[in-house]
Structures are given as C-alpha cells and as structure tokens.
Design an enzyme around this catalytic site. Structure first.
Site, short mmCIF file in Angstrom:
data_model
loop_
_atom_site.label_atom_id
_atom_site.label_comp_id
_atom_site.label_asym_id
_atom_site.label_seq_id
_atom_site.Cartn_x
_atom_site.Cartn_y
_atom_site.Cartn_z
N ILE A 84 0.87 -1.16 0.00
CA ILE A 84 0.00 0.00 0.00
C ILE A 84 0.91 1.22 0.00
CG2 ILE A 84 -2.00 -1.08 1.10
CD1 ILE A 84 -1.17 0.00 3.76
N ASP A 85 0.41 2.32 -0.53
CA ASP A 85 1.24 3.51 -0.69
C ASP A 85 1.81 4.01 0.63
OD1 ASP A 85 0.63 3.50 -3.39
OD2 ASP A 85 -1.04 4.90 -3.17
N LYS A 86 2.91 4.71 0.54
CA LYS A 86 3.56 5.28 1.72
C LYS A 86 2.57 6.06 2.58
CE LYS A 86 6.85 8.93 2.98
NZ LYS A 86 7.81 9.95 2.47
N ARG B 259 -7.19 5.75 -5.91
CA ARG B 259 -6.91 7.17 -6.15
C ARG B 259 -7.22 7.55 -7.59
NH1 ARG B 259 -0.86 7.58 -4.09
NH2 ARG B 259 -1.17 9.82 -4.54
#
Length: 317
Positions: free
Chosen positions: A139-141, A243
């Site tokens: 998962i994104d930062k 997103r």
C-alpha cells in the site's frame, strides 16, 4: 553491457527530444533515460547517444541497454510495529501513514521491511528477494492500514495465488471531494502509465494495448460538508487504483497531492489539521490462510488523523 534488459525499437514521431521520445515508447521515465544516456547505454541508429535534447528523425532505430538492478539487502531495524496477527507462516500489520513498505531509491531504510526483519528475526519469505522479503502486496507510503506479509515461502506462494485470483477481501475507507452521484457504483477501466505524465497512473482507453484491467466498487458511508466518506472494495489491485478511479469520476481523495487538484476552500482546514496525505485507509483484509486453510478476517479503525478530518468536515443528512 551487463546481464540486464535490452530494449529495441524505432522512433515513431520525429522532431521530439530524445529523452521524451524514448520515455513515450518505453516504461522508463525521462530521468531514467537521461541517466542511461549519460552512462553510454543508449544507441540511436549506429551511434551512441550523447545528448538528451537531440531530435532524431522518424524511423530511426534505437537500443537501450538497461542494466540488471542490484538491490541492496535490507537491514533489520528496531522500529515499532502494530501487529494485528502473527503465526509461523505470516504476519498482519497495521501500517501507519508515512511508512514506506520496502527499501527503494530515496528510501533505503526506515521501511516496513526493515522493521519486520527485526521483529521476525529475519524469518521472512525469500521469494521477494533481498530487498522485498515477505512482501506479497503493497500500500502507498501515505496510505495507512492492513497489510499481510509472508514469513514462509509456502505462505508467500499461497497468498500470491489469492491475489492473482482476486479472491481476497479488501476494503478501504476514503474521504473524497464532493458527493458521488449515484452514491454507490462500480468503476471499471484499464489502468496504466499516463500519456501526459509518466510518473502518474491513469484510466486508459479500453482498446489500449497498455495497462491492466481494474475494478473498484464504491459506496457512500456518510455525506460530509462538500465531501463524503466512502468505502472502496477492490476486485483487482493495481497501482494507485482507488486514487485513480475516484479521481476519474470527479471525486478525488482529499489531500491527494498527485491525483487531486488544490482546493482553496479546503486548504485552510487541511493546514490547520496538518493533514498532508491522501485520506485513504486499508480498513478490512480477509483471506484464506495458505497453510491452515482457515478463513481470516481483520479490520482496522480509521486512524486519528482521518477521524479528525472527518469530524472537522462535519456530517450532513
């Protein structure tokens, strides 16, 4: 040079800068192209390219010698972890926003992998390589929430199969701009590198020969002031999927610096709350244990920073 990948092709549109032309024709960024030209790894016609700004004519052949990546072995670091579940084969953690999942350029340490190597005393699946031990998905930062990591190779293979078959349950909570109409629905479309900005992903034309099929199911949980709390359930798992998909229907995530647009009305609120990330949280994760066969299901509460944002926006009927 080396044992890496060699990319060959033909310049399609003449008159463009070499770095842009090659970036458009490959999956390499312009910065990567520039670096490879500087290393003498790009050939135009029969001559080594010397300048990124040269403008080859249409029909000119090119060759790019991309060296094999040599990832550095991640080091164990004593970094606190929120462990939700753990056994001999896998571990589920609740990742805080701001933590990178694995070491990469610009983030050599301080990552989830560094923390897991310390916590698990190095007992992580080796399938992902020395830089990404145990990592089955990411998962994104700046996205918070649940992540499963493999400690054994058999667990890694079993989890990877479930991800490939899209049989896991994954649900995210997000705060988006505006009120989706209708309040729930399904977004489907090919996701791949944007034609306009290679650092971004985008929904591509269905007939595109690039990108991967992606499906997101969304439903509005609460209407907020000029925004909404939504749940997004993933049928697939593409880079930046939620997103990109929510932005594509006009409801970008609040705080998203890449796919959202600056909002003068929201800016003072976000500054007051010091909220500087996309409002996205991996809230639910369910899967079949790849060794025991048990059905596992985990949930994570919305973190304090997102809860504060939701409260500040205020609920509407």
């Amino acid at each position: 040079m080396g044992d890496g990948n060699v990319i060959r092709g033909v310049i399609e549109d003449g008159g463009q800068r070499l770095d842009k032309a090659l970036a458009d024709l490959t999956d390499l960024s312009r910065e990567r192209i520039k670096a490879l030209i500087g290393e003498g790894r790009v050939t135009i016609g029969k001559t080594l390219a010397k300048s990124t700004s040269m403008k080859p004519v249409a029909g000119t052949s090119f060759k790019i010698d991309v060296p094999e990546a040599a990832p550095a072995e991640a080091a164990a670091q004593d970094i606190p972890l929120n462990v939700v579940y753990e056994d001999d084969d896998l571990i589920v953690v609740d990742k805080p926003a701001g933590m990178v999942v694995h070491p990469a350029a610009g983030n050599p340490d301080g990552t989830l992998v560094n923390a897991l190597l310390h916590h698990c005393a190095g007992q992580l699946s080796g399938i992902g390589g020395v830089a990404r031990p145990g990592i089955v998905h990411r998962i994104d930062k700046d996205t918070s929430g649940l992540l499963v990591v493999a400690k054994s190779d058999v667990a890694h293979e079993g989890l990877a199969k479930q991800f490939a078959e899209h049989s896991l349950e994954r649900a995210y909570k997000a705060v988006v701009k505006g009120h989706p109409t209708p309040p729930s629905g399904t977004i489907a479309g090919m996701i791949g590198r944007s034609d306009r900005d290679r650092k971004k992903m985008a929904v591509l034309d269905d007939n595109s020969n690039r990108g991967k099929h992606a499906v997101t199911h969304f439903s509005t949980l609460a209407r907020l002031d000029g925004s909404a709390l939504v749940e997004c359930r993933l049928e697939t798992g593409r880079t930046h999927q939620i997103r990109v998909h929510m932005a594509s229907i006009g409801h970008a995530l609040i705080g998203d610096p890449v796919y959202g647009r600056p909002d003068s009305r929201l800016r003072p609120l976000l500054q007051r709350l010091s909220f500087s990330r996309q409002a996205l949280h991996a809230a639910i994760l369910g899967f079949i244990h790849p060794v025991s066969g048990d059905r596992l299901h985990f949930s994570s509460d919305i973190p304090p920073d997102m809860r504060e944002l939701i409260d500040a926006l205020g609920f509407r009927d």
